[in-house]
Design a protein around this motif. Structure first.
Motif, PDB file in Angstrom:
ATOM      1  N   ILE A  26       0.814  -1.209   0.000  1.00 25.68           N
ATOM      2  CA  ILE A  26       0.000   0.000   0.000  1.00 25.68           C
ATOM      3  C   ILE A  26       0.853   1.267   0.000  1.00 25.68           C
ATOM      4  CG2 ILE A  26      -1.716   1.318   1.313  1.00 25.68           C
ATOM      5  CD1 ILE A  26      -2.781  -1.355   2.366  1.00 25.68           C
ATOM      6  N   ASP A  27       0.747   2.033  -1.056  1.00 23.95           N
ATOM      7  CA  ASP A  27       1.154   3.449  -1.106  1.00 23.95           C
ATOM      8  C   ASP A  27       2.616   3.714  -0.748  1.00 23.95           C
ATOM      9  OD1 ASP A  27      -1.526   3.618  -1.609  1.00 23.95           O
ATOM     10  OD2 ASP A  27      -2.013   4.870   0.123  1.00 23.95           O
ATOM     11  N   MET A  28       3.521   2.859  -1.233  1.00 26.16           N
ATOM     12  CA  MET A  28       4.948   3.094  -0.978  1.00 26.16           C
ATOM     13  C   MET A  28       5.472   4.097  -2.014  1.00 26.16           C
ATOM     14  SD  MET A  28       5.726   1.481   1.772  1.00 26.16           S
ATOM     15  CE  MET A  28       7.513   1.367   1.762  1.00 26.16           C
ATOM     16  N   GLN A  29       4.960   5.316  -1.915  1.00 29.48           N
ATOM     17  CA  GLN A  29       5.179   6.345  -2.917  1.00 29.48           C
ATOM     18  C   GLN A  29       6.196   7.389  -2.470  1.00 29.48           C
ATOM     19  OE1 GLN A  29       0.592   6.243  -2.892  1.00 29.48           O
ATOM     20  NE2 GLN A  29       1.112   7.803  -4.427  1.00 29.48           N
ATOM     21  N   ARG A  30       6.809   8.038  -3.460  1.00 27.37           N
ATOM     22  CA  ARG A  30       7.805   9.066  -3.163  1.00 27.37           C
ATOM     23  C   ARG A  30       7.212  10.201  -2.332  1.00 27.37           C
ATOM     24  NH1 ARG A  30       8.538   8.000  -8.838  1.00 27.37           N
ATOM     25  NH2 ARG A  30      10.330   6.600  -9.144  1.00 27.37           N
ATOM     26  N   ASP A  31       5.975  10.568  -2.609  1.00 25.01           N
ATOM     27  CA  ASP A  31       5.366  11.675  -1.876  1.00 25.01           C
ATOM     28  C   ASP A  31       5.231  11.384  -0.387  1.00 25.01           C
ATOM     29  OD1 ASP A  31       4.969  14.017  -3.313  1.00 25.01           O
ATOM     30  OD2 ASP A  31       3.169  13.285  -4.301  1.00 25.01           O
ATOM     31  N   PHE A  32       5.158  10.118  -0.016  1.00 26.15           N
ATOM     32  CA  PHE A  32       5.044   9.760   1.387  1.00 26.15           C
ATOM     33  C   PHE A  32       6.392   9.452   2.033  1.00 26.15           C
ATOM     34  CE2 PHE A  32       0.706   8.224  -0.036  1.00 26.15           C
ATOM     35  CZ  PHE A  32       0.034   9.300   0.516  1.00 26.15           C
ATOM     36  N   LEU A  33       7.356   8.958   1.237  1.00 24.37           N
ATOM     37  CA  LEU A  33       8.586   8.433   1.819  1.00 24.37           C
ATOM     38  C   LEU A  33       9.836   9.268   1.582  1.00 24.37           C
ATOM     39  CD1 LEU A  33       6.825   5.515   1.019  1.00 24.37           C
ATOM     40  CD2 LEU A  33       8.718   4.774   2.445  1.00 24.37           C
ATOM     41  N   LEU A  34       9.793  10.228   0.673  1.00 21.99           N
ATOM     42  CA  LEU A  34      10.985  11.012   0.383  1.00 21.99           C
ATOM     43  C   LEU A  34      10.885  12.414   1.002  1.00 21.99           C
ATOM     44  CD1 LEU A  34      11.816  10.250  -3.361  1.00 21.99           C
ATOM     45  CD2 LEU A  34      12.546   9.029  -1.296  1.00 21.99           C
ATOM     46  N   PRO A  35      12.023  12.973   1.452  1.00 25.04           N
ATOM     47  CA  PRO A  35      12.018  14.350   1.935  1.00 25.04           C
ATOM     48  C   PRO A  35      11.498  15.293   0.850  1.00 25.04           C
ATOM     49  CG  PRO A  35      14.099  13.264   2.475  1.00 25.04           C
ATOM     50  CD  PRO A  35      13.355  12.331   1.549  1.00 25.04           C
ATOM     51  N   GLY A  36      10.657  16.224   1.258  1.00 22.06           N
ATOM     52  CA  GLY A  36      10.110  17.196   0.325  1.00 22.06           C
ATOM     53  C   GLY A  36       8.777  16.798  -0.274  1.00 22.06           C
ATOM     54  N   GLY A  37       8.292  15.588   0.054  1.00 24.27           N
ATOM     55  CA  GLY A  37       7.016  15.120  -0.467  1.00 24.27           C
ATOM     56  C   GLY A  37       5.839  15.544   0.397  1.00 24.27           C
ATOM     57  N   PHE A  38       4.683  14.985   0.091  1.00 21.46           N
ATOM     58  CA  PHE A  38       3.459  15.357   0.799  1.00 21.46           C
ATOM     59  C   PHE A  38       3.546  15.017   2.283  1.00 21.46           C
ATOM     60  CE2 PHE A  38      -0.998  14.334   2.071  1.00 21.46           C
ATOM     61  CZ  PHE A  38      -1.500  15.621   1.994  1.00 21.46           C
ATOM     62  N   GLY A  39       4.120  13.843   2.601  1.00 22.59           N
ATOM     63  CA  GLY A  39       4.222  13.450   4.000  1.00 22.59           C
ATOM     64  C   GLY A  39       4.993  14.450   4.826  1.00 22.59           C
ATOM     65  N   GLU A  40       6.095  14.933   4.283  1.00 22.06           N
ATOM     66  CA  GLU A  40       6.891  15.916   5.011  1.00 22.06           C
ATOM     67  C   GLU A  40       6.169  17.255   5.098  1.00 22.06           C
ATOM     68  OE1 GLU A  40      11.464  16.046   5.126  1.00 22.06           O
ATOM     69  OE2 GLU A  40      10.919  17.636   3.699  1.00 22.06           O
ATOM     70  N   SER A  41       5.326  17.572   4.096  1.00 22.58           N
ATOM     71  CA  SER A  41       4.579  18.831   4.137  1.00 22.58           C
ATOM     72  C   SER A  41       3.587  18.856   5.290  1.00 22.58           C
ATOM     73  CB  SER A  41       3.838  19.071   2.815  1.00 22.58           C
ATOM     74  OG  SER A  41       2.608  18.364   2.753  1.00 22.58           O
ATOM     75  N   LEU A  42       3.234  17.671   5.796  1.00 20.84           N
ATOM     76  CA  LEU A  42       2.345  17.573   6.953  1.00 20.84           C
ATOM     77  C   LEU A  42       3.115  17.711   8.263  1.00 20.84           C
ATOM     78  CD1 LEU A  42       0.187  14.554   5.746  1.00 20.84           C
ATOM     79  CD2 LEU A  42      -0.483  16.952   5.758  1.00 20.84           C
ATOM     80  N   GLY A  43       4.423  17.880   8.174  1.00 24.01           N
ATOM     81  CA  GLY A  43       5.250  18.014   9.363  1.00 24.01           C
ATOM     82  C   GLY A  43       5.792  16.699   9.881  1.00 24.01           C
ATOM     83  N   ASN A  44       5.788  15.655   9.055  1.00 23.76           N
ATOM     84  CA  ASN A  44       6.192  14.320   9.492  1.00 23.76           C
ATOM     85  C   ASN A  44       7.659  14.030   9.189  1.00 23.76           C
ATOM     86  OD1 ASN A  44       3.518  13.549  10.329  1.00 23.76           O
ATOM     87  ND2 ASN A  44       3.002  13.350   8.165  1.00 23.76           N
ATOM     88  N   ASP A  45       8.214  13.090   9.956  1.00 16.10           N
ATOM     89  CA  ASP A  45       9.575  12.605   9.751  1.00 16.10           C
ATOM     90  C   ASP A  45       9.515  11.382   8.845  1.00 16.10           C
ATOM     91  OD1 ASP A  45      12.163  11.701   9.859  1.00 16.10           O
ATOM     92  OD2 ASP A  45      12.139  11.223  11.999  1.00 16.10           O
ATOM     93  N   VAL A  46       9.897  11.541   7.586  1.00 16.54           N
ATOM     94  CA  VAL A  46       9.779  10.432   6.635  1.00 16.54           C
ATOM     95  C   VAL A  46      10.728   9.293   6.956  1.00 16.54           C
ATOM     96  CG1 VAL A  46       8.923  11.908   4.784  1.00 16.54           C
ATOM     97  CG2 VAL A  46      11.390  11.502   4.999  1.00 16.54           C
ATOM     98  N   ALA A  47      11.735   9.537   7.772  1.00 16.74           N
ATOM     99  CA  ALA A  47      12.652   8.458   8.152  1.00 16.74           C
ATOM    100  C   ALA A  47      11.913   7.337   8.869  1.00 16.74           C
ATOM    101  CB  ALA A  47      13.768   9.006   9.048  1.00 16.74           C
TER     102      ALA A  47
END
Length: 237
Positions: A26-47
């Motif tokens: 499920i959803d192993m996408q760059r926007d969620f897992l790479l710095p600068g993507g959507f996940g990080e825009s939510l204030g999350n630590d993608v590490a």
């Protein structure tokens, strides 16, 4: 008929037929897992999510070697965002919203680089990739039809995030009659507490939504399984 295999799990042993089982990523996408993507825009630590990559790569290799279908999902929206309701588009207080320009193209928009699956887990030719507009993998997608065509009754569920898209998909699958085993080190959350509680919720009350185990247990069971014989198509409820 496919021989039944057994995997140590919580709350009880998980029994499955390799010929009627698929691995869902499920959803192993760059926007969620790479710095600068959507996940990080939510204030999350993608590490926190990137911890999933290595064990999931090993599990995917084992599933492919055993002949299990590997089905990938990608969350994202049409370029005009017509499939993204305001209840989702305007949720929360991110620094960037869905559709805004980002480091990897417009955030969570289909066809953009960030919408794609990370290089380490690239789907192989012929593997199904489901594009979904929601959190659950069944909503407004062809997943149920794909599983029926492949005679699938059980799902090995992996990906991100544990408490959102993984949980929603497992609940949807449970309502449709699928048996789900969530692979604990192959799902991830940005929040350690959500990861712990999310996994506990799945296996609680005698496995109310499914079972939980780790990838070594699954890999051992797949390696021990006899050659796959496909069963008649499963008809979900």
């Amino acid at each position: 008929m496919t021989a039944v295999q057994h995997i140590p799990a919580q709350p009880t042993e998980f029994s499955f037929g390799p010929g009627t089982t698929a691995l869902v990523v499920i959803d192993m996408q760059r926007d969620f897992l790479l710095p600068g993507g959507f996940g990080e825009s939510l204030g999350n630590d993608v590490a926190q999510l990137r911890k999933v990559i290595e064990p999931l790569a090993h599990l995917m290799a084992a599933a492919r070697a055993a002949g299990l279908p590997v089905i990938h999902t990608r969350e994202g929206h049409l370029p005009d965002l017509s499939d993204c309701p305001p209840a989702k588009l305007l949720r929360g207080s991110p620094s960037q919203r869905i559709g805004d320009p980002g480091k990897y193209g417009r955030l969570l928009v289909r066809g953009e680089y960030g919408h794609g699956i990370i290089d380490e887990l690239t789907p192989l030719p012929g593997e199904v990739v489901i594009d979904k507009p929601g959190k659950g993998a069944f909503y407004a997608t062809e997943l149920a039809q794909v599983l029926a065509q492949k005679s699938i009754a059980s799902l090995l569920v992996t990906g991100v995030t544990t408490e959102v898209c993984v949980h929603t998909t497992v609940r949807e699958a449970n309502d449709r009659g699928y048996e789900c085993l969530v692979v604990s080190d192959c799902v991830g959350s940005y929040f350690a507490e959500f990861q712990r509680v999310g996994l506990e919720m799945i296996a609680a009350q005698g496995g109310i939504f499914g079972w939980v185990t780790d990838s070594p247990a699954v890999i051992d069971a797949l390696a021990a399984a006899p050659p796959i014989t496909r069963a008649p198509a499963h008809t979900p409820v």
